[in-house]
Design a protein around this motif. Structure first.
Motif, PDB file in Angstrom:
ATOM      1  N   TYR A 223     -29.107 -48.840 101.503  1.00  0.00           N
ATOM      2  CA  TYR A 223     -29.114 -48.725 100.170  1.00  0.00           C
ATOM      3  C   TYR A 223     -28.181 -50.026  99.759  1.00  0.00           C
ATOM      4  O   TYR A 223     -28.767 -50.684  98.762  1.00  0.00           O
ATOM      5  CB  TYR A 223     -28.100 -47.428  99.987  1.00  0.00           C
ATOM      6  CG  TYR A 223     -27.834 -47.344  98.110  1.00  0.00           C
ATOM      7  CD1 TYR A 223     -28.741 -46.443  97.559  1.00  0.00           C
ATOM      8  CD2 TYR A 223     -26.809 -47.654  97.719  1.00  0.00           C
ATOM      9  CE1 TYR A 223     -28.490 -46.588  96.177  1.00  0.00           C
ATOM     10  CE2 TYR A 223     -26.403 -47.450  96.185  1.00  0.00           C
ATOM     11  CZ  TYR A 223     -27.465 -46.918  95.315  1.00  0.00           C
ATOM     12  OH  TYR A 223     -27.479 -46.715  93.915  1.00  0.00           O
ATOM     13  N   SER A 224     -27.483 -50.448 100.501  1.00  0.00           N
ATOM     14  CA  SER A 224     -26.749 -51.662 100.070  1.00  0.00           C
ATOM     15  C   SER A 224     -27.564 -52.958 100.140  1.00  0.00           C
ATOM     16  O   SER A 224     -27.416 -53.946  99.439  1.00  0.00           O
ATOM     17  CB  SER A 224     -25.363 -51.790 100.752  1.00  0.00           C
ATOM     18  OG  SER A 224     -25.753 -52.066 102.493  1.00  0.00           O
ATOM     19  N   VAL A 225     -28.289 -52.880 101.250  1.00  0.00           N
ATOM     20  CA  VAL A 225     -29.351 -54.063 101.451  1.00  0.00           C
ATOM     21  C   VAL A 225     -30.278 -54.082 100.124  1.00  0.00           C
ATOM     22  O   VAL A 225     -30.642 -55.246  99.621  1.00  0.00           O
ATOM     23  CB  VAL A 225     -30.193 -53.778 102.629  1.00  0.00           C
ATOM     24  CG1 VAL A 225     -31.253 -54.971 102.750  1.00  0.00           C
ATOM     25  CG2 VAL A 225     -29.208 -54.041 103.916  1.00  0.00           C
ATOM     26  N   ILE A 226     -30.859 -52.961  99.772  1.00  0.00           N
ATOM     27  CA  ILE A 226     -31.819 -52.848  98.687  1.00  0.00           C
ATOM     28  C   ILE A 226     -30.983 -53.275  97.528  1.00  0.00           C
ATOM     29  O   ILE A 226     -31.735 -54.117  96.570  1.00  0.00           O
ATOM     30  CB  ILE A 226     -32.577 -51.474  98.572  1.00  0.00           C
ATOM     31  CG1 ILE A 226     -33.315 -51.061  99.867  1.00  0.00           C
ATOM     32  CG2 ILE A 226     -33.353 -51.413  97.358  1.00  0.00           C
ATOM     33  CD1 ILE A 226     -33.803 -49.848  99.889  1.00  0.00           C
ATOM     34  N   LYS A 227     -29.792 -52.837  97.407  1.00  0.00           N
ATOM     35  CA  LYS A 227     -29.210 -53.261  95.906  1.00  0.00           C
ATOM     36  C   LYS A 227     -28.736 -54.463  95.846  1.00  0.00           C
ATOM     37  O   LYS A 227     -28.193 -54.860  94.785  1.00  0.00           O
ATOM     38  CB  LYS A 227     -28.091 -52.251  95.765  1.00  0.00           C
ATOM     39  CG  LYS A 227     -28.476 -50.827  95.551  1.00  0.00           C
ATOM     40  CD  LYS A 227     -29.003 -50.275  94.306  1.00  0.00           C
ATOM     41  CE  LYS A 227     -27.926 -50.408  93.252  1.00  0.00           C
ATOM     42  NZ  LYS A 227     -28.268 -50.132  92.025  1.00  0.00           N
ATOM     43  N   GLU A 228     -28.605 -55.134  97.194  1.00  0.00           N
ATOM     44  CA  GLU A 228     -28.069 -56.534  97.176  1.00  0.00           C
ATOM     45  C   GLU A 228     -26.833 -56.921  96.639  1.00  0.00           C
ATOM     46  O   GLU A 228     -26.371 -57.522  95.960  1.00  0.00           O
ATOM     47  CB  GLU A 228     -29.179 -57.355  96.508  1.00  0.00           C
ATOM     48  CG  GLU A 228     -30.580 -57.551  96.916  1.00  0.00           C
ATOM     49  CD  GLU A 228     -31.606 -58.377  96.129  1.00  0.00           C
ATOM     50  OE1 GLU A 228     -31.490 -58.716  94.963  1.00  0.00           O
ATOM     51  OE2 GLU A 228     -32.637 -59.298  96.908  1.00  0.00           O
ATOM     52  N   PHE A 229     -25.969 -55.770  97.168  1.00  0.00           N
ATOM     53  CA  PHE A 229     -24.590 -55.915  96.689  1.00  0.00           C
ATOM     54  C   PHE A 229     -23.881 -57.195  97.358  1.00  0.00           C
ATOM     55  O   PHE A 229     -24.325 -57.996  98.526  1.00  0.00           O
ATOM     56  CB  PHE A 229     -23.747 -54.980  97.470  1.00  0.00           C
ATOM     57  CG  PHE A 229     -24.033 -53.518  96.580  1.00  0.00           C
ATOM     58  CD1 PHE A 229     -23.941 -53.408  95.429  1.00  0.00           C
ATOM     59  CD2 PHE A 229     -24.329 -52.209  97.667  1.00  0.00           C
ATOM     60  CE1 PHE A 229     -24.322 -51.998  94.931  1.00  0.00           C
ATOM     61  CE2 PHE A 229     -24.509 -51.169  96.933  1.00  0.00           C
ATOM     62  CZ  PHE A 229     -24.634 -51.012  95.556  1.00  0.00           C
ATOM     63  N   PRO A 230     -23.119 -57.937  96.690  1.00  0.00           N
ATOM     64  CA  PRO A 230     -22.715 -59.203  97.246  1.00  0.00           C
ATOM     65  C   PRO A 230     -21.583 -58.795  98.404  1.00  0.00           C
ATOM     66  O   PRO A 230     -20.177 -58.831  98.145  1.00  0.00           O
ATOM     67  CB  PRO A 230     -22.066 -59.857  96.156  1.00  0.00           C
ATOM     68  CG  PRO A 230     -21.618 -58.796  95.134  1.00  0.00           C
ATOM     69  CD  PRO A 230     -22.510 -57.699  95.400  1.00  0.00           C
ATOM     70  N   ILE A 231     -21.938 -58.661  99.360  1.00  0.00           N
ATOM     71  CA  ILE A 231     -21.053 -58.444 100.553  1.00  0.00           C
ATOM     72  C   ILE A 231     -20.172 -59.532 101.137  1.00  0.00           C
ATOM     73  O   ILE A 231     -20.616 -60.535 101.188  1.00  0.00           O
ATOM     74  CB  ILE A 231     -21.863 -57.762 101.801  1.00  0.00           C
ATOM     75  CG1 ILE A 231     -22.754 -56.875 101.355  1.00  0.00           C
ATOM     76  CG2 ILE A 231     -20.784 -57.449 102.942  1.00  0.00           C
ATOM     77  CD1 ILE A 231     -22.299 -55.442 100.893  1.00  0.00           C
TER      78      ILE A 231
END
Length: 312
Positions: free
Chosen positions: A196-204
């Motif tokens: 989910y975080s990869v697709i949403k492109e959260f600024p990790i």
């Protein structure tokens, strides 16, 4: 967010629905959020806390009760920490937020010898600061981003290294008795959160303080559980089911069960009785297919009347 093909968009919609369903059910099962609550969402800059904030903001729009959200990040003054990333992101999604600046990094590096793990001291320092912040903000709940795999890892860490049958509860009261801490991702799988975080492109934002430590006991446990999950699909779901299905009389803790007072005339209530001489029979528990459904099943709100599950 990534631009997806029709097939990938379909799969993402299922993934998003599944995560929202898991969070909604956890909130309902443990009464995590109530009308009028102000939820302080602790945002580290990692995939878990980003996902938690994203889903809670969605549920706030759909929930039949009113609650507020304030995102809080603790800037621990780690060298190279990108101070502009979180404020920029939080402003873009329109959520109330607060950045706290406390140099816990220097304290940890000073107190912990080189080569030793820093997690214990770091977490204690963070906890105290977050409790103080919650009180100042008037927050009634403190939301942490621990997921199902974290809970299982903690269970095995305590068994293997601490000699305790102790996990990580979805809801607890703080040590100073002033705050309720909740873990809305308690039913969510890490692999789902990662996708989910990869697709949403959260600024990790990586944690340079502890993320690079190779000798963490937790890392050993994580690799063990991931290996089991690959070799035996469904095993982690079964283990998590066990955490929610405890037989006190079939463990060995006299503080939880009155073994000394047990007599042949004792009346047993809600216990399994004596199965020690029965033929061993392992019956797989029923896994909540609604919670971890991979296919295009009806959404949770179409099946059960749970106020927080609005997978949409």
């Amino acid at each position: 967010m990534q631009t997806l093909t029709a097939k990938n968009q379909y799969n993402f919609n299922k993934l998003q629905k599944r995560l929202r369903r898991c969070v909604g059910k956890a909130i309902e099962d443990f009464n995590m959020i109530e009308d009028g609550d102000k939820v302080m969402v602790c945002l580290s800059g990692g995939k878990d806390s980003y996902t938690m904030l994203d889903i809670l903001m969605f549920l706030r729009q759909r929930a039949p009760i009113n609650f507020d959200i304030v995102a809080v990040n603790l800037d621990q003054k780690q060298p190279g920490f990108p101070e502009d990333v979180l404020p920029k992101y939080l402003q873009s999604i329109g959520v109330e937020y607060k950045i706290i600046e406390e140099d816990t990094y220097s304290i940890v590096k000073e107190k912990i010898p080189e080569g030793k793990t820093t997690c214990s001291l770091c977490s204690r320092l963070r906890r105290g600061i977050l409790y103080k912040t919650a009180k100042a903000l008037g927050a009634t709940k403190i939301a942490l981003g621990h997921h199902r795999d974290d809970i299982l890892e903690t269970l095995f860490l305590n068994m293997f290294y601490g000699g305790k049958l102790k996990g990580m509860p979805p809801k607890l009261i703080s040590d100073n008795k002033e705050h309720i801490v909740i873990r809305p991702l308690a039913y969510c799988r890490e692999k789902d959160i990662s996708k989910y975080s990869v697709i949403k492109e959260f600024p990790i934002i990586p944690c340079n303080l502890c993320g690079s430590q190779e000798n963490l006991q937790r890392k050993v446990i994580k690799e063990m559980l991931q290996g089991w999950d690959k070799q035996h699909p469904g095993r982690l779901e079964t283990m998590f089911n066990a955490v929610q299905n405890v037989s006190r009389s079939h463990l060995a803790d006299p503080s939880l069960y009155d073994f000394k007072g047990l007599r042949s005339t004792s009346q047993l209530e809600n216990e399994e009785g004596d199965i020690a001489f029965d033929k061993p029979s392992i019956v797989p528990p029923k896994i909540d297919s609604e919670l971890y459904a991979e296919d295009n099943e009806p959404s949770a709100e179409e099946k059960i009347d749970v106020q927080f599950i609005n997978a949409g």
